[in-house]
Design a protein around this motif. Sequence first.
Motif, PDB file in Angstrom:
ATOM      1  N   ASP A 109       0.815  -1.217   0.000  1.00 46.60           N
ATOM      2  CA  ASP A 109       0.000   0.000   0.000  1.00 46.60           C
ATOM      3  C   ASP A 109       0.846   1.263   0.000  1.00 46.60           C
ATOM      4  OD1 ASP A 109       1.024  -0.119   2.546  1.00 46.60           O
ATOM      5  OD2 ASP A 109      -0.901   0.013   3.583  1.00 46.60           O
ATOM      6  N   ARG A 110       2.125   1.141  -0.299  1.00 47.35           N
ATOM      7  CA  ARG A 110       2.983   2.326  -0.341  1.00 47.35           C
ATOM      8  C   ARG A 110       2.695   3.160  -1.588  1.00 47.35           C
ATOM      9  NH1 ARG A 110       9.000   0.369   1.768  1.00 47.35           N
ATOM     10  NH2 ARG A 110       8.313  -0.302   3.847  1.00 47.35           N
ATOM     11  N   PRO A 111       2.843   4.488  -1.476  1.00 43.65           N
ATOM     12  CA  PRO A 111       2.535   5.361  -2.620  1.00 43.65           C
ATOM     13  C   PRO A 111       3.610   5.307  -3.695  1.00 43.65           C
ATOM     14  CG  PRO A 111       3.417   6.659  -0.809  1.00 43.65           C
ATOM     15  CD  PRO A 111       3.254   5.258  -0.276  1.00 43.65           C
ATOM     16  N   ILE A 112       3.194   5.594  -4.923  1.00 43.33           N
ATOM     17  CA  ILE A 112       4.116   5.821  -6.034  1.00 43.33           C
ATOM     18  C   ILE A 112       3.941   7.286  -6.427  1.00 43.33           C
ATOM     19  CG2 ILE A 112       4.785   5.165  -8.371  1.00 43.33           C
ATOM     20  CD1 ILE A 112       3.608   2.422  -7.888  1.00 43.33           C
ATOM     21  N   HIS A 113       5.037   8.039  -6.416  1.00 49.03           N
ATOM     22  CA  HIS A 113       4.973   9.491  -6.557  1.00 49.03           C
ATOM     23  C   HIS A 113       5.335   9.939  -7.970  1.00 49.03           C
ATOM     24  CE1 HIS A 113       4.948   9.941  -2.114  1.00 49.03           C
ATOM     25  NE2 HIS A 113       5.775   8.913  -2.146  1.00 49.03           N
ATOM     26  N   VAL A 114       4.515  10.840  -8.520  1.00 52.52           N
ATOM     27  CA  VAL A 114       4.882  11.564  -9.734  1.00 52.52           C
ATOM     28  C   VAL A 114       5.670  12.783  -9.290  1.00 52.52           C
ATOM     29  CG1 VAL A 114       4.069  12.799 -11.766  1.00 52.52           C
ATOM     30  CG2 VAL A 114       2.834  10.777 -10.965  1.00 52.52           C
ATOM     31  N   ARG A 115       6.916  12.917  -9.759  1.00 52.02           N
ATOM     32  CA  ARG A 115       7.809  13.946  -9.216  1.00 52.02           C
ATOM     33  C   ARG A 115       7.713  15.291  -9.932  1.00 52.02           C
ATOM     34  NH1 ARG A 115       9.292  14.346  -4.877  1.00 52.02           N
ATOM     35  NH2 ARG A 115      11.544  14.414  -4.843  1.00 52.02           N
ATOM     36  N   GLY A 116       7.247  15.347 -11.158  1.00 49.41           N
ATOM     37  CA  GLY A 116       7.217  16.609 -11.895  1.00 49.41           C
ATOM     38  C   GLY A 116       5.909  17.349 -11.744  1.00 49.41           C
ATOM     39  N   GLY A 134       9.268  14.086 -15.431  1.00 53.17           N
ATOM     40  CA  GLY A 134       9.691  12.882 -16.127  1.00 53.17           C
ATOM     41  C   GLY A 134      10.235  11.813 -15.233  1.00 53.17           C
ATOM     42  N   GLN A 135       9.668  11.663 -14.026  1.00 52.49           N
ATOM     43  CA  GLN A 135      10.111  10.604 -13.131  1.00 52.49           C
ATOM     44  C   GLN A 135       9.002  10.243 -12.158  1.00 52.49           C
ATOM     45  OE1 GLN A 135      12.871  11.323  -9.756  1.00 52.49           O
ATOM     46  NE2 GLN A 135      14.262   9.890 -10.763  1.00 52.49           N
ATOM     47  N   ILE A 136       8.832   8.949 -11.918  1.00 55.90           N
ATOM     48  CA  ILE A 136       8.029   8.477 -10.794  1.00 55.90           C
ATOM     49  C   ILE A 136       8.956   7.713  -9.854  1.00 55.90           C
ATOM     50  CG2 ILE A 136       5.884   8.352 -12.118  1.00 55.90           C
ATOM     51  CD1 ILE A 136       6.189   5.289 -12.112  1.00 55.90           C
ATOM     52  N   SER A 160      12.941   4.206  -9.306  1.00 59.07           N
ATOM     53  CA  SER A 160      12.369   5.297 -10.095  1.00 59.07           C
ATOM     54  C   SER A 160      12.363   4.924 -11.575  1.00 59.07           C
ATOM     55  CB  SER A 160      13.175   6.592  -9.910  1.00 59.07           C
ATOM     56  OG  SER A 160      13.207   7.009  -8.569  1.00 59.07           O
ATOM     57  N   LEU A 161      11.380   5.449 -12.287  1.00 60.30           N
ATOM     58  CA  LEU A 161      11.330   5.312 -13.737  1.00 60.30           C
ATOM     59  C   LEU A 161      11.487   6.690 -14.348  1.00 60.30           C
ATOM     60  CD1 LEU A 161       8.285   2.879 -14.233  1.00 60.30           C
ATOM     61  CD2 LEU A 161      10.684   2.327 -13.748  1.00 60.30           C
ATOM     62  N   GLY A 162      12.330   6.803 -15.395  1.00 59.76           N
ATOM     63  CA  GLY A 162      12.551   8.070 -16.068  1.00 59.76           C
ATOM     64  C   GLY A 162      11.853   8.121 -17.413  1.00 59.76           C
TER      65      GLY A 162
END
Length: 355
Positions: A174-181, A195-197, A270-272
Amino acid sequence: MEVTNRIESRGEYLAFEAFVGARKLIEEIMCVQEGEDVLITTDTSSDMRVAELLGGAAMAVGAHPVIVRYETRWQSAIEPPAPVAGAALGADVWIELQLGYIMHSDAFRAAMDRGTRYTCLTGLDVQMLVDTVAKVDYQGVRELGDKLVDLMSAGEEIRITSANGMDITGRTGDRPIHVRGIPADKPGMSVMLAGQISWNPIEETQNGTIVFDGAAWPPDENGLITNPITLTVENGVVTDVAGTGRDADVYRSWLAAQDDPNMYRVAHWSLGYNPGVTKSTGRIVEDERVFGCVEFGIGTKGAWIGGESWVAPAHSDGSNVAPSIYVDGVALEESGRYVHPELVEICRRLGVDGY
């Protein structure tokens, strides 16, 4: 540190285009308002044209820009000189450009607690400002990030592989995945280049092998990777560093020199996917966003990422430029190219080469 050298000596190089990027960063990303104090921190490795452009763009909206410059420190997440920490604590907005970034330090945490809006743009030069900010469709990139989060969150097990030996799995729970931009429109927000999560799977579910083949920094002696660095991971902890050539030896020795078990813990995945970044350059904020790459953080883990947080002497990031990504066995990406139909369609609308 090995980087792609592209600092143009002429001050007029990309001057108009860079100003577009500076305005976009100040107005749309950092959401600077009239009367705010804007701190721009730099070191002797920074491209000062970027600092001046950002200062001018901040003043144009009625804010008060302050540029601070100090000696280059060849490490990340370390405490800055006291005057720099004091300036950060008093700023409404803080834009970090220096090579030895302060994020994850006590000074950073104090500024965030005070309500400073922050972005880490370590190593940002004019070319990067143009390629990753001025030219980029931020709404379209945000759409791609949101779709990646949806697809990654829909399953249980995430597996990432590569042709050069990477094969690691983890469960996000249940941990969050963050959109960084995203825009820094609230006090205390820490945002990054679009351009990264980022997320960190439950530690004891992280097992397998990570391979860095694009870039890794710190240590400063790495940067662009010539020979891949292979990390064995058991329950979220790096237990071995291997590889032929100098890069693996340097990385192994640097980790050991930190003399702290937390330095071996995986801090984030992270994914770029920034369309303006098509290759690794040795500038880690850019390298983390090579379109289609995967990146892993080792060492200090910030509380924002979710789950347990911890402090180490430093934080290091490394990338793999052509991964394959599977969620419960369903392919989202293969060999650096998104293959899921919904992702492919967004890439086409963004005009990404090859789609």
